[in-house]
Design an enzyme around this catalytic site. Structure first.
Site, PDB file in Angstrom:
ATOM      1  N   ASP A 189       0.245  -2.016   0.423  1.00 29.48           N
ATOM      2  CA  ASP A 189       0.803  -3.121   1.203  1.00 29.48           C
ATOM      3  C   ASP A 189      -0.320  -3.768   1.991  1.00 29.48           C
ATOM      4  O   ASP A 189      -1.135  -3.090   2.614  1.00 29.48           O
ATOM      5  CB  ASP A 189       1.885  -2.585   2.155  1.00 29.48           C
ATOM      6  CG  ASP A 189       2.632  -3.702   2.859  1.00 29.48           C
ATOM      7  OD1 ASP A 189       3.762  -4.011   2.442  1.00 29.48           O
ATOM      8  OD2 ASP A 189       2.073  -4.259   3.829  1.00 29.48           O
ATOM      9  N   LEU A 190      -0.388  -5.096   1.928  1.00 27.55           N
ATOM     10  CA  LEU A 190      -1.451  -5.797   2.668  1.00 27.55           C
ATOM     11  C   LEU A 190      -1.148  -5.733   4.158  1.00 27.55           C
ATOM     12  O   LEU A 190       0.003  -5.864   4.582  1.00 27.55           O
ATOM     13  CB  LEU A 190      -1.545  -7.250   2.195  1.00 27.55           C
ATOM     14  CG  LEU A 190      -1.835  -7.419   0.695  1.00 27.55           C
ATOM     15  CD1 LEU A 190      -1.978  -8.894   0.347  1.00 27.55           C
ATOM     16  CD2 LEU A 190      -3.104  -6.654   0.314  1.00 27.55           C
ATOM     17  N   ASP A 233       3.986  -8.877  -0.451  1.00 31.69           N
ATOM     18  CA  ASP A 233       2.586  -8.445  -0.465  1.00 31.69           C
ATOM     19  C   ASP A 233       2.519  -6.970  -0.813  1.00 31.69           C
ATOM     20  O   ASP A 233       1.636  -6.257  -0.374  1.00 31.69           O
ATOM     21  CB  ASP A 233       1.916  -8.726   0.882  1.00 31.69           C
ATOM     22  CG  ASP A 233       2.619  -8.030   2.035  1.00 31.69           C
ATOM     23  OD1 ASP A 233       3.774  -7.592   1.848  1.00 31.69           O
ATOM     24  OD2 ASP A 233       2.017  -7.903   3.112  1.00 31.69           O
TER      25      ASP A 233
END
Ligand code: C2E
Ligand code: CA
Ligand code: CA
Length: 746
Positions: free
Chosen positions: A356-357, A399
């Protein structure tokens, strides 16, 4: 996608297939054509032969009639010759009588001349032929040869057609007359009969025949043809011939049909019939061929449509399983991958790395959607680069990415996760600006039982833990982590439900004037009125709620309920000068929207926002500054909470021009023992005084604390020494009790 070669082969196959369909029909057509041509040819040859035979027959017949007529004429002439021979001294009258008698017989003879000693003496009929009398054959150029030939050969000589002296044309048959007296023969002269050319021809049928006739007599040279009747060109038209040889002259009769050869050979019927036969053979085959072809076309079309459909299906399948932005497989793909995992016989372990960004939302907010897209695309391509050839990188949402990898050694999974986090920590260039996005990762792999149902969930929990640990790192899923995370998740779900069910309520802790101990305000502190576990303090749920992003909602809820209670207390004649609510960082940004606050009903100066010092006030956005300004303009006090614990520069805090500073209880509580803490409080008070800012002390647990704080110059006290946070009802009773006891309330 079929390659161009495959397409070519397909087309070639179709073409050959098409030809194969018609092969029997084409073969049959060729055979029929050959048969037709042969039969036609044969038939033509036979007709031609028949025609020629017929023409030959007709010519022969014409020749025969000519011959008969000529012979007849000559025989008549010989009748006169015989008369003269019997009577050599006959006179002209006798000659005329004999001639007239002869000419009564139908013949082509029209003039008979007698020339004793080769000079014409008599002519019958005399009328119109007088000119000829006296003609001397011995001197006449034209007739000399023929006359001599007749005399010398003792035979009849037929000449002509020639121009007659008396006019017109005619054949001339010359008969030498010899008179025999016992042993000797003496030449008397010539008897000539002019044969009417036209009559001879018509009587012989030449004028009525349907043939083109040319009659020639042998000429001087062998090649030249001396054609005296008809058109010489007939000889070039492949005519049939008949010869006419009377001993005294040989003619050749050539004939062709008037309308040319073959014109009567009507092939049409034959050809029609033959064509019909051929057609009868070929047509059904052609028909069958065309049926087969159209069937084949249909099949080809169906196949094309089928392959179109297949391609479309494949395309749809691809699209349904891939993310159009990054072209990575998507969530559905992952679901399928996991579903198919049960069918795999291999003993290797499947591992999922959930990525996950960390700062995607920030980039998306600051650099817009296009910037966000760039970040996602770059991330996708970095993931592709860092994973192994058998690994799959998928984008399963916003994301969030998942990498599926297999192997025997979990260490490899962990090191891949670390590589991914490292790779994604490099800033991404968005429109020439370096954006620090970063990523966190959670790793989970198949356990002994091989079950993959919870694999993604476990990786998610590990990711959650990585985020909690401060982002930019990779965490491995453990059972303990799983339990804790599950509990946290459960709590989060419960809080969500609690907000909806209005189980979150404000408690109120009064604040007191440092000298008079009258109530100068209350702080609203959230509580969860849990149906089973009773009243829960913020420590038990607030961090989870904040992680889930509900702190804003909670603050709003507490503010609304607080103002409601304030109104209620006012109505009950219970004056509380001010109510303070805690405002989270998230909430503060939202408050830039003026309308939300303007819709609230409160008196200026009776509402206070407590802002944590730990909210960095430095380098805040314009929205933040606008928010503070907005809050102040609406007559809401700003108070800096937990003052002295954070690392914010005092100067930046003072720039906010807060109404109050609230000294943190960590600083307040030790003042009874620690002189240094007292000095700290003292200096805070000093700052406040210089800036005209009130000082509030919290965590005032004893009256000793209270007196020290008063001596140090604080203005407001809040702590267990006076009152604990309580419900609105409890607070009302508390207020009433103090009033009854004669204590200052406000
Ligand atoms: P805080 O704003 O510093 O609130 C004061 C906390 O100190 C309260 O804990 C209160 O019960 C406690 N306290 C008061 N007097 C004493 C004392 O004499 N001794 C000790 N040891 N503690 C004392 P509480 O209610 O558990 O709240 C904890 C924190 O939760 C608050 O700290 C505040 O940061 C946060 N909080 C509470 N309600 C809200 C809310 O509605 N919104 C937001 N954003 N945060 C809230
Ligand atoms: Ca507070
Ligand atoms: Ca505080």
């Amino acid at each position: 996608m079929p390659t161009s070669l495959e397409k070519l082969l397909h087309e070639a196959g179709t073409y050959l297939g098409r030809r194969a369909t018609f092969a029997p029909a084409i073969l049959a057509t060729v055979v029929a054509l050959i048969v037709f041509v042969l039969a036609d040819h044969q038939r033509q040859a036979r007709l031609n032969a028949d025609e020629r035979a017929e023409v030959a027959e007709k010519i022969t017949s014409l020749a025969a009639r000519l011959q008969t007529n000529l012979i007849g004429d000559i025989m008549l002439l010989q009748g006169i010759v015989a008369g003269i021979a019997v009577n050599p001294t006959m006179d002209e009258a006798e000659y005329a009588r004999l001639s007239a008698q002869v000419l009564q017989t139908p013949s082509q003879l029209k003039i008979i001349t007698a020339a004793p000693n080769l000079v014409v003496r008599w002519v019958y009929p005399t009328h119109g032929n007088e000119k000829v009398i006296g003609l001397d054959y011995r001197t006449d150029k034209q007739q000399h040869d023929g006359a001599m030939a007749a005399r010398n050969s003792h035979n009849i000589v037929l000449v002509g057609p020639i121009h007659l002296v008396q006019g017109g044309e005619g054949f001339i048959a010359r008969t030498p007359v010899y008179i025999t007296d016992g042993r000797a023969q003496t030449f008397w002269g010539l008897l000539s009969g002019v044969i009417d050319v036209e009559k001879l021809y018509s009587d012989s049928g030449l004028t009525t025949t349907d043939l083109d006739i040319a009659i020639s007599s042998p000429a001087a040279s062998a090649n030249a043809k001396n054609v005296f009747y008809g058109d010489a060109s007939i000889l070039d038209r492949d005519p049939m011939f008949a010869s006419l040889d009377m001993g005294y002259g040989r003619w050749t009769i050539a004939g062709t049909p008037k309308s040319g050869w073959g014109s009567h050979n009507n092939m049409t019927v034959f050809r029609l019939a033959a064509g019909a036969v051929c057609l009868a053979v070929v047509a059904p085959m052609l028909w069958a061929g065309s049926l087969a072809r159209s069937r084949q076309k249909t099949i080809v079309k169906l196949r094309e449509r089928e392959s179109d459909l297949m391609l479309a299906r494949q395309d749809m399948e691809y699209q349904s399983l891939h993310d159009p932005l990054t072209e990575l497989p998507n969530r559905r793909y992952l679901d399928r991958l996991l579903a198919s995992e049960y069918l795999r016989p291999e003993r290797t372990l499947l591992s999922l790395i959930h990525v996950d960004l960390d700062a995607f939302k920030e980039v998306n907010d600051s650099r817009g959607h296009a910037g966000g897209d760039t970040v996602l695309r770059v991330t996708a391509s970095r993931l592709r680069d860092v994973i192994g050839p058998d690994d799959v990188a998928m984008r399963i949402g916003g994301d969030e990415f998942v990498i599926a990898t297999r192997g025997d050694n979990p260490k490899a999974f962990v090191s891949l996760a670390h590589s991914i986090v490292r790779e994604l920590s490099t800033p991404i260039l968005v429109d020439g600006v370096e954006c620090k996005v970063g990523a966190s990762a959670g790793v989970a792999w198949q356990r002994e039982n091989g079950n993959v149902a919870h694999l993604l969930g476990n990786a998610d929990l590990a990711l959650y833990e990585a985020k909690r640990q401060g982002r930019g790192q990779a965490e491995v899923f453990t059972r303990k982590l799983g339990d804790a995370a599950r509990a946290t998740k459960k709590l989060g779900d419960e809080i969500e439900a609690a907000i909806e069910r209005n189980e979150l309520v404000p408690y109120f802790q009064p604040q007191f004037d440092v000298n008079t101990h009258s109530i100068v305000g209350v702080e609203a502190l959230v509580r969860w009125d849990h149906p089973e576990r009773g009243i829960l303090a913020p420590a038990q749920f607030l961090s989870v709620a904040e992680e889930r992003g509900w702190s804003s909602a909670i603050d709003r809820l507490v503010l609304q309920r607080s103002l409601f209670e304030l109104t209620r207390w006012d109505a009950a004649g219970m004056y509380v000068p001010r109510i303070s609510v805690n405002v989270s960082a998230q909430r503060l940004v939202e408050l830039a929207n003026r309308w939300e606050l303007s819709s609230l009903v409160f008196q200026r100066g009776r509402l206070c926002f407590e802002l944590l010092e730990s909210i960095s006030f430095e380098g805040q956005s314009a929205a933040f500054q606008a928010s503070i300004q907005n809050v102040k303009e609406l007559g809401i006090d700003i108070e800096i909470d937990d003052f002295g614990t954070g690392h914010a520069s005092i100067l930046s805090l003072l720039e906010l021009r807060p109404r109050r500073l609230k000294i943190d209880r960590q600083i307040v509580m030790p003042i009874t023992q620690s002189t240094s803490q007292r000095r700290l409080v003292s200096s805070i008070v000093e700052i406040g005084r210089s800036q005209n800012i009130e000082i509030v002390a919290e965590g005032v647990e004893t009256m000793e604390h209270a007196s020290i704080l008063r001596d140090l110059g604080c203005h407001v006290l809040q702590g267990y020494a006076f009152a604990r946070p309580m419900s609105s009802e409890e607070f009302m009773r508390f207020y009433e009790a103090r009033k009854q006891a004669g204590q200052h309330v406000a």
